[in-house]
Design an enzyme around this catalytic site. Structure first.
Site, PDB file in Angstrom:
ATOM      1  N   TYR A  45      14.179  -5.948  15.404  1.00  0.00           N
ATOM      2  CA  TYR A  45      14.133  -5.801  13.936  1.00  0.00           C
ATOM      3  C   TYR A  45      15.355  -6.471  13.287  1.00  0.00           C
ATOM      4  O   TYR A  45      15.232  -7.199  12.298  1.00  0.00           O
ATOM      5  CB  TYR A  45      14.074  -4.301  13.627  1.00  0.00           C
ATOM      6  CG  TYR A  45      13.946  -3.928  12.175  1.00  0.00           C
ATOM      7  CD1 TYR A  45      12.737  -4.072  11.496  1.00  0.00           C
ATOM      8  CD2 TYR A  45      15.029  -3.368  11.480  1.00  0.00           C
ATOM      9  CE1 TYR A  45      12.611  -3.690  10.166  1.00  0.00           C
ATOM     10  CE2 TYR A  45      14.910  -2.981  10.157  1.00  0.00           C
ATOM     11  CZ  TYR A  45      13.706  -3.144   9.502  1.00  0.00           C
ATOM     12  OH  TYR A  45      13.588  -2.762   8.179  1.00  0.00           O
ATOM     13  N   SER A  72       0.808  -1.227   0.000  1.00  0.00           N
ATOM     14  CA  SER A  72       0.000   0.000   0.000  1.00  0.00           C
ATOM     15  C   SER A  72       0.837   1.271   0.000  1.00  0.00           C
ATOM     16  O   SER A  72       0.346   2.337  -0.368  1.00  0.00           O
ATOM     17  CB  SER A  72      -0.927   0.014   1.218  1.00  0.00           C
ATOM     18  OG  SER A  72      -0.161   0.047   2.403  1.00  0.00           O
TER      19      SER A  72
END
Ligand code: NAD
Length: 244
Positions: A151, A10
């Site tokens: 992460y 998106s």
């Protein structure tokens, strides 16, 4: 026609990949994002998507259940020739302060999602004896980064997953590669304090941040037949950051 499925499509790098692929006539893009509202500000309306070499689906790729449902829905109508695992999030904190939720969430969205998507789509690739998987990791998988232990661990896990999968499925003409972007200007990095941005900029030999276009050009190349013999490779695309 080559059908390419892109997660996290998106915005940011994912949207860049979709836009680039759509500029080629021989790609059909299957865009996956977390919710319909992700498409509100312009990637695809349903009709545009169906009509113009792309279609959009919604799925939270951090859920195995949703990945399996997505695969069932997509594969009912389309083949998937290239799977691009791009969806990702950060929840930065020093290890000392990091909550279990921050750890689990980042591992689930960045790493487990790759496993879930691969599990959901690999059988169809094995059956047709061809396919490509491109996993989006990060240069911090190699370097580490203070405040991003979750992460970095997730992105480093992707490298191990990639290389193991190469040894399991390459004999069926399936290739798996990783792309490791450095500092790319997207919403993910726009949230960082100026001090951190300046620190990174100083460390990049090219003295500029990367663009979505830089990364989507490389990923598009990985989707083209010209890259068919590249397998198990980890491409850093970081302006030279990892040279230090
Ligand atoms: P972004 O935040 O702009 O976009 C992330 C995309 O992932 C969004 O479309 C979001 O909706 C989607 N997403 C997040 N969680 C999801 C979920 N559970 N299910 C489905 N979709 C989900 O980030 P970006 O900068 O475009 O990053 C894209 C990828 O590149 C990520 O994997 C990121 O870790 C990686 N990366 C980015 C940079 C950078 O500097 N921007 C550097 C290295 C690696």
């Amino acid at each position: 026609m080559v059908n390419v499925l892109v997660t996290g499509s998106s915005r940011g790098i994912g949207k860049g990949i979709v836009d680039k692929l759509r500029s080629y006539k021989n790609f059909f893009v299957i865009c996956v994002s977390r919710s319909v509202s992700c498409y509100e500000n312009g990637l695809l309306s349903e009709s545009e998507g169906v009509g113009a070499n792309a279609i959009s689906f919604c799925a939270d790729v951090s859920s195995f259940k949703f990945c399996k449902m997505l695969a069932k829905k997509v594969l009912h109508k389309y083949t998937v020739d290239v799977l691009i695992n791009n969806a990702g999030i950060t929840k930065d904190n020093l290890i000392l302060r990091m909550t279990q939720h921050e750890w689990d969430e980042v591992i689930r969205v960045n790493l487990s999602s790759c496993f879930f998507m691969i599990k959901s789509f690999i059988s169809s690739m094995l059956k047709k004896r061809s396919g490509k998987i491109i996993n989006v990791s990060s240069v911090v998988a190699l370097l580490g980064n203070a405040g991003q232990g979750n992460y970095c661990a997730a992105k480093a896990g992707i490298l191990g997953l990639t290389k193991s999968l190469v040894k399991e499925v390459s004999s069926r003409n399936i290739t798996i590669n990783c792309v490791l972007p450095g500092f790319i200007e997207t919403r993910m990095t726009s949230l960082l304090p100026k001090l951190i941005k300046d620190k990174f900029l100083n460390l990049i030999p090219l003295k500029r941040f990367g663009t979505v276009g830089d990364v989507s050009n490389l990923i598009t190349y990985c989707c083209l037949p010209e890259s068919n013999y590249i397998n198990g490779h980890c491409f850093t695309i970081d302006g030279g950051l990892s040279c230090y």
